[in-house]
Design a protein around this motif. Sequence first.
Motif, short mmCIF file in Angstrom:
data_model
loop_
_atom_site.label_atom_id
_atom_site.label_comp_id
_atom_site.label_asym_id
_atom_site.label_seq_id
_atom_site.Cartn_x
_atom_site.Cartn_y
_atom_site.Cartn_z
N ASN A 175 37.87 47.27 25.71
CA ASN A 175 36.96 47.31 26.84
C ASN A 175 37.49 46.35 27.90
OD1 ASN A 175 34.85 47.07 28.71
ND2 ASN A 175 33.26 47.24 27.15
N GLU A 176 38.31 46.87 28.82
CA GLU A 176 38.95 46.01 29.81
C GLU A 176 37.94 45.46 30.83
OE1 GLU A 176 42.14 48.15 31.61
OE2 GLU A 176 43.48 47.81 29.91
N GLU A 177 36.92 46.24 31.16
CA GLU A 177 35.94 45.79 32.15
C GLU A 177 35.18 44.56 31.66
OE1 GLU A 177 32.17 47.50 34.79
OE2 GLU A 177 33.29 48.84 33.46
N ALA A 178 34.72 44.62 30.40
CA ALA A 178 33.97 43.50 29.84
C ALA A 178 34.87 42.46 29.20
CB ALA A 178 32.97 44.02 28.80
N ARG A 179 36.13 42.85 28.97
CA ARG A 179 37.11 41.99 28.28
C ARG A 179 36.59 41.59 26.91
NH1 ARG A 179 38.42 38.94 34.00
NH2 ARG A 179 39.24 40.82 34.97
N THR A 180 36.22 42.66 26.18
CA THR A 180 35.73 42.53 24.81
C THR A 180 36.38 43.60 23.96
OG1 THR A 180 33.86 44.00 25.28
CG2 THR A 180 33.49 41.62 25.56
N ASP A 181 36.03 43.65 22.68
CA ASP A 181 36.57 44.63 21.73
C ASP A 181 38.09 44.47 21.66
OD1 ASP A 181 34.08 45.82 21.10
OD2 ASP A 181 34.20 47.08 22.88
N TRP A 197 42.45 44.18 25.42
CA TRP A 197 41.08 44.58 25.08
C TRP A 197 40.92 46.10 25.13
CZ3 TRP A 197 39.35 40.12 23.51
CH2 TRP A 197 39.76 38.95 24.15
N SER A 257 36.52 37.79 22.63
CA SER A 257 36.32 38.17 24.03
C SER A 257 37.00 37.14 24.92
CB SER A 257 34.83 38.24 24.36
OG SER A 257 34.25 36.94 24.25
#
Length: 199
Positions: free
Chosen positions: A79-85, A77, A33
Amino acid sequence: MTLRLCLLPLLLMTSPAAALEIACEDAFAIDSSEARLIGIYGAENVRTGIVPGPEGTEMLATEVYPDSAKRRLQFVWWNEEARTDLSYVELPPKMTGPGGVRYGMSVAQVEALNGAPFTLSGFGWDYGGHAGFEAGALSNLPGGCAVGVTFSPENYPEGLEVDEIIGDRPVQSTNPLLEQVNARVDLVFVSYPHPDYRE
């Protein structure tokens, strides 16, 4: 933070070319992340923003050492919003990918590492020279990641007919034209499937 994580940025700055072979863990793990990158590399070395994408598009990415062409890592990422995955990360020239793949290798050298032939796309377009590995040693890496490379030809000898390795078409790594144009790795990246398709 473990000693290993603390030492990683130092290794990136001091290791000789092609000495640091990364694995699908830590910063490069499936559960990486932006927050983890900041913890490993320091907030001053991590920047998230819009970067150029394929075919004239733009995309969000987190870059480590963004101002250094030799050390820059680009993380994208799911998941761009959380900047994860983690979707994929492009490695800098001085890093070696999982399995020993590195910049400057010939098609034959990568095939030898893999222990089996593979397919790449024809040259001359945005996805030209891209290769993944569906079989062989590079197709089953610890940590669940996939390693991919992009090849570029160094030259087209005068009079050589190269139509069969140009454009949006599959090209077998055994094709002798790849050696004749001296195709070499000019990008190494590590990727993971979308969370919806993970086992």
